[in-house]
Design an enzyme around this catalytic site. Structure first.
Site, PDB file in Angstrom:
ATOM      1  N   CYS A  24      27.197  40.771  35.912  1.00  0.00           N
ATOM      2  CA  CYS A  24      26.239  41.683  35.295  1.00  0.00           C
ATOM      3  C   CYS A  24      25.311  42.171  36.400  1.00  0.00           C
ATOM      4  O   CYS A  24      24.563  41.370  36.968  1.00  0.00           O
ATOM      5  CB  CYS A  24      25.459  40.965  34.195  1.00  0.00           C
ATOM      6  N   CYS A  64      23.614  50.293  34.244  1.00  0.00           N
ATOM      7  CA  CYS A  64      24.710  49.323  34.248  1.00  0.00           C
ATOM      8  C   CYS A  64      25.299  49.142  35.655  1.00  0.00           C
ATOM      9  O   CYS A  64      25.986  50.028  36.166  1.00  0.00           O
ATOM     10  CB  CYS A  64      25.812  49.719  33.272  1.00  0.00           C
TER      11      CYS A  64
HETATM   12  O1  PYC Z   1      24.403  45.850  34.608  1.00  0.00           O
HETATM   13  O2  PYC Z   1      26.484  45.189  34.843  1.00  0.00           O
HETATM   14  C1  PYC Z   1      25.492  45.419  34.159  1.00  0.00           C
HETATM   15  C2  PYC Z   1      25.555  45.131  32.711  1.00  0.00           C
HETATM   16  C3  PYC Z   1      26.643  44.711  31.987  1.00  0.00           C
HETATM   17  C4  PYC Z   1      26.221  44.585  30.665  1.00  0.00           C
HETATM   18  C5  PYC Z   1      24.891  44.908  30.605  1.00  0.00           C
HETATM   19  N1  PYC Z   1      24.504  45.231  31.874  1.00  0.00           N
END
Ligand code: PYC
Length: 315
Positions: free
Chosen positions: A93, A242
């Site tokens: 993550c 993300c």
């Molecule tokens: O930042 O990789 C990320 C992530 C995955 C799910 C929520 N954030």
């Protein structure tokens, strides 16, 4: 399966470009195992009640990503981490790792310079400069390009399958405006898309489920290259751009000849935050680097009163 609860679990909360991370720093019985993958499996099978109690209501909510700190398993690593959310565990993550690094700094457990941290999908690295953290993710790759699937309500959708520490399907739906006030509609549409991928047998390597869906549109910010919406496993959407999703996106751009190694990619998230990323070619692999800000928001002690009917959390 044991449903024992400790007296208290100590946590540090932070957010990374708007997306929350809850780091468990004490009180959670350490999962046994000589690899992070074994520890993650133990947590999945034997400690799911703790996962639920820590991230679900009434102590949390669906957008929180939890991060259990463990001792390291690799020489040179300062810690291990197992990420989990409202429906299960995650491989990696990116926003969460940035939050973990800021939390280690808050606890005085972060040395100078770059540190290495073990995850179930391999060691990752990070360095902090105030609120700004730069991470080096596990290698990313574009697994399949131009994959089409029929989605009820959307018709035929074409996109790419890529790994960025989790499995992603990346596409654009030009008729769908990406905006926070449309988050519920976007979650519903991308959930149908994810279900259609599963029904059509479209998966990551070794049949791994594609549990993240990423939509792209032109950015709102003048300093960004792109805006995204990311559906996480379950029904939560990522408030940050993300980290693993931006890694997957850069791998796709590279595969299409649209992002050279070292060139910067600025990914805006739905809530308005941004990650700056670039790829490094190393030993024939593409190593994503990502930079974003995290801020500690609270330190707390979670309690599990045996008479509390909701102590195990609820959805
Ligand atoms: O930042 O990789 C990320 C992530 C995955 C799910 C929520 N954030």
């Amino acid at each position: 399966m044991s449903f024992a609860f400790p007296g208290a679990i100590e946590i540090v909360d932070s957010h990374t470009e708007g997306e929350p991370t809850r780091v468990v720093v004490d009180g959670w019985p350490q999962p046994p195992g000589t690899t992070m993958a074994e520890r993650r499996e133990f947590l999945r099978v034997h400690q799911d009640h703790l996962r639920r109690a820590v991230v679900l209501e009434p102590r949390g909510h669906e957008a929180i990503v939890g991060a259990l700190l463990t001792p390291p398993v690799t020489p040179g690593s300062v810690a291990g981490v197992i990420f989990f959310n409202d429906v299960g565990t995650l491989g990696m993550c990116g926003h969460g790792l940035i939050g973990v690094v800021r939390t280690l700094g808050e606890l005085g457990r972060l040395g100078e310079g770059r540190v290495q941290i073990d995850t179930p999908v391999g060691p990752v690295r990070a360095a902090a400069e105030g609120p700004l953290v730069t991470i080096e993710n596990v290698p990313a790759r574009c697994a399949r390009r131009d994959v089409s699937v029929d989605v009820p309500g959307l018709g035929r959708v074409t996109g790419d399958v890529a790994w960025g520490g989790n499995w992603f399907f990346l596409t654009s739906l030009p008729d769908q405006r990406l905006a926070v006030e449309r988050a519920s509609e976007l979650v519903a549409l991308t959930t149908s898309l994810r279900d259609a991928l599963a029904a059509a047998g479209i998966a990551g390597d070794d049949g791994a489920a594609i549990d993240h869906v990423e939509l792209f549109a032109p950015p709102r910010r003048a300093d960004a290259d792109s805006l995204n919406f990311v559906l996480c496993p379950g029904a939560a959407w990522d408030r940050s751009p993300c980290g693993t999703g931006t890694s997957a996106k850069m791998a796709v751009l590279h595969a299409r000849g649209q992002l050279a190694a070292g060139a910067r990619w600025r990914q805006e998230g739905l809530a308005g935050g941004m990650f700056e990323g670039w790829l490094e070619e190393r030993d024939g692999q593409l190593v994503p680097h990502l930079r974003g800000r995290a801020f500690v928001t609270s330190r707390a002690s979670l309690r599990f009163d045996p008479t509390d009917p909701f102590r195990a959390g609820f959805v």
